[in-house]
Design an enzyme around this catalytic site. Sequence first.
Site, PDB file in Angstrom:
ATOM      1  N   ASP A  10       2.481 -14.912  -6.560  1.00 41.59           N
ATOM      2  CA  ASP A  10       2.267 -13.622  -5.903  1.00 41.59           C
ATOM      3  C   ASP A  10       1.093 -13.798  -4.950  1.00 41.59           C
ATOM      4  OD1 ASP A  10       2.345 -10.763  -5.415  1.00 41.59           O
ATOM      5  OD2 ASP A  10       0.565 -10.601  -6.673  1.00 41.59           O
ATOM      6  N   TYR A  42      -1.016  -9.734   1.473  1.00 45.40           N
ATOM      7  CA  TYR A  42      -0.037 -10.247   2.426  1.00 45.40           C
ATOM      8  C   TYR A  42       0.634  -9.089   3.179  1.00 45.40           C
ATOM      9  CZ  TYR A  42       0.251 -14.924   0.091  1.00 45.40           C
ATOM     10  OH  TYR A  42       0.017 -16.168  -0.424  1.00 45.40           O
ATOM     11  N   CYS A  73       6.424 -11.038  -5.912  1.00 41.06           N
ATOM     12  CA  CYS A  73       5.732 -10.329  -4.831  1.00 41.06           C
ATOM     13  C   CYS A  73       6.789  -9.671  -3.951  1.00 41.06           C
ATOM     14  CB  CYS A  73       4.919 -11.339  -4.018  1.00 41.06           C
ATOM     15  SG  CYS A  73       4.131 -10.632  -2.553  1.00 41.06           S
ATOM     16  N   THR A  75       6.385  -8.327  -1.036  1.00 39.34           N
ATOM     17  CA  THR A  75       6.201  -8.688   0.366  1.00 39.34           C
ATOM     18  C   THR A  75       6.847 -10.039   0.682  1.00 39.34           C
ATOM     19  OG1 THR A  75       4.148  -7.435   0.383  1.00 39.34           O
ATOM     20  CG2 THR A  75       4.435  -9.064   2.124  1.00 39.34           C
ATOM     21  N   GLU A 152      -6.170  -2.150  -7.478  1.00 38.27           N
ATOM     22  CA  GLU A 152      -7.132  -3.235  -7.738  1.00 38.27           C
ATOM     23  C   GLU A 152      -8.511  -2.673  -8.085  1.00 38.27           C
ATOM     24  OE1 GLU A 152      -6.901  -6.705  -5.415  1.00 38.27           O
ATOM     25  OE2 GLU A 152      -4.881  -6.946  -6.219  1.00 38.27           O
ATOM     26  N   THR A 187       4.752  -5.309  -6.564  1.00 35.90           N
ATOM     27  CA  THR A 187       4.480  -5.617  -7.967  1.00 35.90           C
ATOM     28  C   THR A 187       3.170  -5.007  -8.480  1.00 35.90           C
ATOM     29  OG1 THR A 187       3.754  -7.792  -7.176  1.00 35.90           O
ATOM     30  CG2 THR A 187       5.923  -7.659  -8.196  1.00 35.90           C
ATOM     31  N   HIS A 188       2.398  -4.385  -7.602  1.00 39.67           N
ATOM     32  CA  HIS A 188       1.229  -3.620  -8.075  1.00 39.67           C
ATOM     33  C   HIS A 188       1.653  -2.250  -8.629  1.00 39.67           C
ATOM     34  CE1 HIS A 188      -1.329  -6.402  -5.839  1.00 39.67           C
ATOM     35  NE2 HIS A 188      -2.393  -5.800  -6.325  1.00 39.67           N
TER      36      HIS A 188
HETATM   37  N1  DGL Z   1       1.925  -8.077  -4.526  1.00 45.19           N
HETATM   38  C1  DGL Z   1       2.216  -7.599  -3.196  1.00 45.19           C
HETATM   39  C2  DGL Z   1       3.628  -7.077  -3.155  1.00 45.19           C
HETATM   40  O1  DGL Z   1       4.311  -7.022  -4.171  1.00 45.19           O
HETATM   41  C3  DGL Z   1       1.247  -6.520  -2.765  1.00 45.19           C
HETATM   42  C4  DGL Z   1      -0.105  -7.023  -2.361  1.00 45.19           C
HETATM   43  C5  DGL Z   1      -0.115  -7.606  -0.966  1.00 45.19           C
HETATM   44  O2  DGL Z   1       0.001  -6.858   0.030  1.00 45.19           O
HETATM   45  O3  DGL Z   1      -0.235  -8.812  -0.882  1.00 45.19           O
HETATM   46  O4  DGL Z   1       4.113  -6.730  -2.103  1.00 45.19           O
END
Ligand code: DGL
Length: 271
Positions: A10, A42, A73, A75, A152, A187-188
């Site tokens: 991730d 990301y 992840c 993204t 976070e 995933t957050h």
């Molecule tokens: N873990 C990322 C997602 O699932 C979110 C955090 C990020 O923007 O890198 O998209």
Amino acid sequence: MDNRPIGVFDSGMGGLTALRQLVRLVPNENIVYFGDTGRVPYGARSSDTIVKYARQDMSFLMQFDPKAILIACGTVSTTALPILMREYDLPVYGVVEPAVAAALKATRNKRIGIIGTKATVRSGSYAEMIRYLNREIEVFSKACPLFVPLVEDGRVHPGDPVLSCLIDEYLSEMVRAEVDTVILGCTHYPLLTDAIGAYLGDGVRLIDTGLESSLALREHLFKSELLSDREGSGTVSYYVSDSAADFKALASVFLGSEIVQDVRRVDIDKY
Ligand code: DGL
């Protein structure tokens, strides 16, 4: 049977919500987790940069000879999965297809909401796959970039005033659109299940991408006879690209328990 590890990566901490599910579902597997904490987020970056980072993350994990990769992840899954699947000769799993399958099963009124990072919404991957599988579905997508820093910062409780304000800002249009299913496309976001659920109400089903992708990966490993036959628990090894101590300190919010193992820091630019 295959006792090689599963690689999970991730952009940082969010993938731990998927890892938590995976460990629960396949407790005897060895897993190597990489969180690119030095370059998170990301979700606000260009597609080129996300693909470049994802290739480095893959390349780091490949040295462990994994039998499969879970991109935990939203993204990366929405922006780079097809490229990584073409470039690597092993099963690479993302979160989109399993989450879409769960959402299509869950919806009754054929109105599905998708929330994620800017890059996830820009990719159009969820909407495209939903429409490909069922053209009658109406899709409503919304980027929610400020959810990640809030999570976070540990501000995940339904009564938190900043969180409540943001939820209203981002999700009021989902209420107006009368969606009955929302894909938590980052995933957050599973950490916001209570707060988002309280706002949208019991009639709206929330799809946890980490859970759905972990279920899909287990199914794939089972069908391909790649599950481990290890007796007893597998190991989880953690690698990050920024402070190991900071990662360890925040990880329990995502995992629901402390990390007792060493967390190692790597220089991801070398990959
Ligand atoms: N873990 C990322 C997602 O699932 C979110 C955090 C990020 O923007 O890198 O998209």
